[in-house]
Design a protein around this motif. Sequence first.
Motif, mmCIF file in Angstrom:
data_model
loop_
_atom_site.group_PDB
_atom_site.id
_atom_site.type_symbol
_atom_site.label_atom_id
_atom_site.label_comp_id
_atom_site.label_asym_id
_atom_site.label_seq_id
_atom_site.Cartn_x
_atom_site.Cartn_y
_atom_site.Cartn_z
ATOM 1 N N UNK A 228 0.833 -1.192 0.000
ATOM 2 C CA UNK A 228 0.000 0.000 0.000
ATOM 3 C C UNK A 228 0.872 1.248 0.000
ATOM 4 N N UNK A 229 1.930 1.223 0.789
ATOM 5 C CA UNK A 229 2.813 2.376 0.893
ATOM 6 C C UNK A 229 3.534 2.646 -0.420
ATOM 7 N N UNK A 230 3.899 1.597 -1.125
ATOM 8 C CA UNK A 230 4.591 1.752 -2.403
ATOM 9 C C UNK A 230 3.648 2.376 -3.432
ATOM 10 N N UNK A 231 2.388 1.992 -3.414
ATOM 11 C CA UNK A 231 1.411 2.537 -4.347
ATOM 12 C C UNK A 231 1.198 4.027 -4.155
ATOM 13 N N UNK A 232 1.089 4.454 -2.883
ATOM 14 C CA UNK A 232 0.910 5.879 -2.609
ATOM 15 C C UNK A 232 2.145 6.681 -3.009
ATOM 16 N N UNK A 233 3.329 6.137 -2.754
ATOM 17 C CA UNK A 233 4.570 6.811 -3.146
ATOM 18 C C UNK A 233 4.645 6.935 -4.660
ATOM 19 N N UNK A 234 4.319 5.868 -5.342
ATOM 20 C CA UNK A 234 4.346 5.887 -6.806
ATOM 21 C C UNK A 234 3.350 6.894 -7.360
ATOM 22 N N UNK A 235 2.171 6.973 -6.750
ATOM 23 C CA UNK A 235 1.153 7.924 -7.200
ATOM 24 C C UNK A 235 1.629 9.361 -6.973
ATOM 25 N N UNK A 236 2.230 9.635 -5.820
ATOM 26 C CA UNK A 236 2.718 10.980 -5.512
ATOM 27 C C UNK A 236 3.826 11.383 -6.473
ATOM 28 N N UNK A 237 4.768 10.474 -6.735
ATOM 29 C CA UNK A 237 5.855 10.775 -7.661
ATOM 30 C C UNK A 237 5.296 11.023 -9.062
ATOM 31 N N UNK A 238 4.337 10.250 -9.483
ATOM 32 C CA UNK A 238 3.724 10.423 -10.797
ATOM 33 C C UNK A 238 3.011 11.754 -10.921
ATOM 34 N N UNK A 239 2.263 12.134 -9.886
ATOM 35 C CA UNK A 239 1.533 13.400 -9.934
ATOM 36 C C UNK A 239 2.493 14.593 -9.949
ATOM 37 N N UNK B 13 5.538 14.558 -11.099
ATOM 38 C CA UNK B 13 6.184 14.553 -12.405
ATOM 39 C C UNK B 13 5.288 15.175 -13.470
ATOM 40 N N UNK B 14 4.033 14.800 -13.483
ATOM 41 C CA UNK B 14 3.087 15.367 -14.454
ATOM 42 C C UNK B 14 2.947 16.873 -14.240
ATOM 43 N N UNK C 297 4.135 22.415 -16.122
ATOM 44 C CA UNK C 297 4.715 23.742 -15.890
ATOM 45 C C UNK C 297 5.771 24.065 -16.938
ATOM 46 N N UNK C 298 6.585 23.086 -17.290
ATOM 47 C CA UNK C 298 7.601 23.298 -18.320
ATOM 48 C C UNK C 298 6.944 23.619 -19.658
ATOM 49 N N UNK C 299 5.893 22.888 -20.008
ATOM 50 C CA UNK C 299 5.191 23.115 -21.281
ATOM 51 C C UNK C 299 4.576 24.515 -21.313
#
Length: 81
Positions: free
Chosen positions: A1-12, A14-15, A20-22
Motif C-alpha cells: 500500500x505504501x509503495x502505491x501511494x509513493x508511486x502515485x505521488x511521484x507520478x503526480x 512529475x506530471x 509547468x515546463x510546457x
Amino acid sequence: MEIGLTLMAVGMVTVFAVLLIIINLSKLLISVVNKVAPEEEVKHKVTPAPAAIPQDIMAVIRQTVSQVTGGKGTVANVEKL
C-alpha cells in the motif's frame, strides 16, 4: 500500500512539473514569435454601398415574415449578400 501511494505521488509531481515546463516554454515561444514576426496590418477594402431593394420585393418580404410569425415579427433591415 505504501509503495502505491509513493508511486502515485511521484507520478503526480512529475506530471505537474512537465505541465509547468510546457506552459512556460509556450509563453516563451509566443513572445519570441511576436518579436520576430509582428502582426501585419490589415487593409480594409472600401465596399460600395449596397443597391436599394425594390419596394415590391420588400412588400413580399414583409408579408412573408408577418405570415410566418403570426403577425409578431417585423422586418428591421434587409441586406443583399
